[in-house]
Design a protein around this motif. Structure first.
Motif, PDB file in Angstrom:
ATOM      1  N   THR A  31       0.824  -1.208   0.000  1.00 51.60           N
ATOM      2  CA  THR A  31       0.000   0.000   0.000  1.00 51.60           C
ATOM      3  C   THR A  31       0.858   1.258   0.000  1.00 51.60           C
ATOM      4  OG1 THR A  31      -1.719  -1.173   1.233  1.00 51.60           O
ATOM      5  CG2 THR A  31      -1.850   1.231   1.201  1.00 51.60           C
ATOM      6  N   LEU A  32       1.855   1.287   0.865  1.00 53.06           N
ATOM      7  CA  LEU A  32       2.708   2.467   0.951  1.00 53.06           C
ATOM      8  C   LEU A  32       3.499   2.687  -0.333  1.00 53.06           C
ATOM      9  CD1 LEU A  32       3.948   2.246   4.645  1.00 53.06           C
ATOM     10  CD2 LEU A  32       2.225   3.792   3.671  1.00 53.06           C
ATOM     11  N   ARG A  33       3.895   1.620  -0.988  1.00 60.20           N
ATOM     12  CA  ARG A  33       4.621   1.790  -2.249  1.00 60.20           C
ATOM     13  C   ARG A  33       3.729   2.390  -3.331  1.00 60.20           C
ATOM     14  NH1 ARG A  33       8.745  -3.201  -3.277  1.00 60.20           N
ATOM     15  NH2 ARG A  33       9.238  -3.587  -1.105  1.00 60.20           N
ATOM     16  N   ILE A  34       2.467   2.015  -3.342  1.00 61.17           N
ATOM     17  CA  ILE A  34       1.574   2.521  -4.392  1.00 61.17           C
ATOM     18  C   ILE A  34       1.164   3.966  -4.132  1.00 61.17           C
ATOM     19  CG2 ILE A  34      -0.726   1.835  -3.595  1.00 61.17           C
ATOM     20  CD1 ILE A  34      -0.293   0.554  -6.792  1.00 61.17           C
ATOM     21  N   LYS A  40       0.276  11.930  -3.730  1.00 57.16           N
ATOM     22  CA  LYS A  40      -0.636  10.888  -4.221  1.00 57.16           C
ATOM     23  C   LYS A  40      -1.859  10.687  -3.326  1.00 57.16           C
ATOM     24  CE  LYS A  40       2.602   8.318  -7.064  1.00 57.16           C
ATOM     25  NZ  LYS A  40       3.263   7.013  -7.258  1.00 57.16           N
ATOM     26  N   PRO A  41      -1.695  10.594  -2.005  1.00 52.94           N
ATOM     27  CA  PRO A  41      -2.902  10.446  -1.179  1.00 52.94           C
ATOM     28  C   PRO A  41      -3.859  11.629  -1.335  1.00 52.94           C
ATOM     29  CG  PRO A  41      -0.958   9.851   0.083  1.00 52.94           C
ATOM     30  CD  PRO A  41      -0.481  10.470  -1.200  1.00 52.94           C
ATOM     31  N   GLU A  78      -2.143   6.553 -12.860  1.00 47.70           N
ATOM     32  CA  GLU A  78      -2.825   5.961 -14.013  1.00 47.70           C
ATOM     33  C   GLU A  78      -2.151   4.637 -14.391  1.00 47.70           C
ATOM     34  OE1 GLU A  78      -4.329   7.076 -18.516  1.00 47.70           O
ATOM     35  OE2 GLU A  78      -2.743   8.291 -17.616  1.00 47.70           O
ATOM     36  N   ALA A  79      -0.839   4.609 -14.431  1.00 48.34           N
ATOM     37  CA  ALA A  79      -0.106   3.382 -14.766  1.00 48.34           C
ATOM     38  C   ALA A  79      -0.355   2.283 -13.733  1.00 48.34           C
ATOM     39  CB  ALA A  79       1.389   3.676 -14.868  1.00 48.34           C
ATOM     40  N   ASP A  80      -0.579   2.669 -12.486  1.00 48.74           N
ATOM     41  CA  ASP A  80      -0.843   1.704 -11.421  1.00 48.74           C
ATOM     42  C   ASP A  80      -2.309   1.266 -11.375  1.00 48.74           C
ATOM     43  OD1 ASP A  80       1.814   1.789 -10.663  1.00 48.74           O
ATOM     44  OD2 ASP A  80       1.490   3.266  -9.081  1.00 48.74           O
ATOM     45  N   GLY A  81      -3.140   1.822 -12.247  1.00 50.12           N
ATOM     46  CA  GLY A  81      -4.533   1.408 -12.318  1.00 50.12           C
ATOM     47  C   GLY A  81      -5.435   2.015 -11.266  1.00 50.12           C
ATOM     48  N   LEU A 102     -10.355   0.170  -8.267  1.00 51.43           N
ATOM     49  CA  LEU A 102      -9.225  -0.051  -7.370  1.00 51.43           C
ATOM     50  C   LEU A 102      -8.869   1.242  -6.637  1.00 51.43           C
ATOM     51  CD1 LEU A 102      -7.065  -2.092  -6.408  1.00 51.43           C
ATOM     52  CD2 LEU A 102      -5.629  -1.285  -8.309  1.00 51.43           C
ATOM     53  N   GLY A 103      -8.912   2.366  -7.344  1.00 49.44           N
ATOM     54  CA  GLY A 103      -8.644   3.663  -6.730  1.00 49.44           C
ATOM     55  C   GLY A 103      -9.691   4.030  -5.692  1.00 49.44           C
ATOM     56  N   VAL A 104     -10.949   3.719  -5.968  1.00 49.50           N
ATOM     57  CA  VAL A 104     -12.026   3.979  -4.997  1.00 49.50           C
ATOM     58  C   VAL A 104     -11.767   3.192  -3.720  1.00 49.50           C
ATOM     59  CG1 VAL A 104     -14.486   3.640  -4.510  1.00 49.50           C
ATOM     60  CG2 VAL A 104     -13.761   4.589  -6.715  1.00 49.50           C
TER      61      VAL A 104
END
Length: 141
Positions: A31-34, A40-41, A78-81, A102-104
């Motif tokens: 989670t922290l890596r993404i 980003k958050p 975007e690349a991470d979906g 996935l973002g939601v």
């Protein structure tokens, strides 16, 4: 009491953060890596609050971020979906960003952190002021 709760939550038999993914020490590591990076958050937060949002609105909502960094983070998300970019192919150009499912789910997981920050903002502000050497008080050495 809290320490016991944290220790029992961290035990391998009950932990939701056991090493199960190759390349990650635990789910929290994944989670922290993404969501790595300061912005980003916040991008995920504002997209969750406002729905599909144009770049300019994001730029205004996330104060102090440079265009370069915001664009970089949007591309990475975007690349991470986690977000989708919609280009309407209009003149003048119109593009907006929205969350993928996935973002939601990740934005929903960030809600308790937002709540904690809101509830403890005064204390966090005080702590940051204490350790800021430019305010003349600084932390004791």
């Amino acid at each position: 009491m809290l320490r016991d709760d944290l220790e029992s939550a961290a035990s391998p038999s009950t932990s939701v953060c056991t090493p199960t993914l190759p390349g990650f020490t635990c789910g929290l590591d994944a989670t922290l890596r993404i969501v790595s990076g300061k912005w980003k958050p916040l991008i995920l937060y504002f997209l969750a609050q406002d729905g599909p949002t144009r770049y300019g609105a994001l730029r205004r909502a996330i104060r102090d971020v440079s265009d370069k960094v915001l664009i970089q983070h949007l591309k990475e998300l975007e690349a991470d979906g986690l977000i989708m970019r919609t280009d309407y192919k209009e003149v003048p150009p119109r593009v907006d960003y929205g969350l993928t499912p996935l973002g939601v789910s990740l934005a929903q997981a960030l809600v308790p952190l937002c709540t904690w920050g809101t509830e403890n903002m005064a204390e966090v502000t005080r702590l940051f002021a204490q350790r800021d050497p430019s305010n003349g008080k600084g932390a004791a050495a």
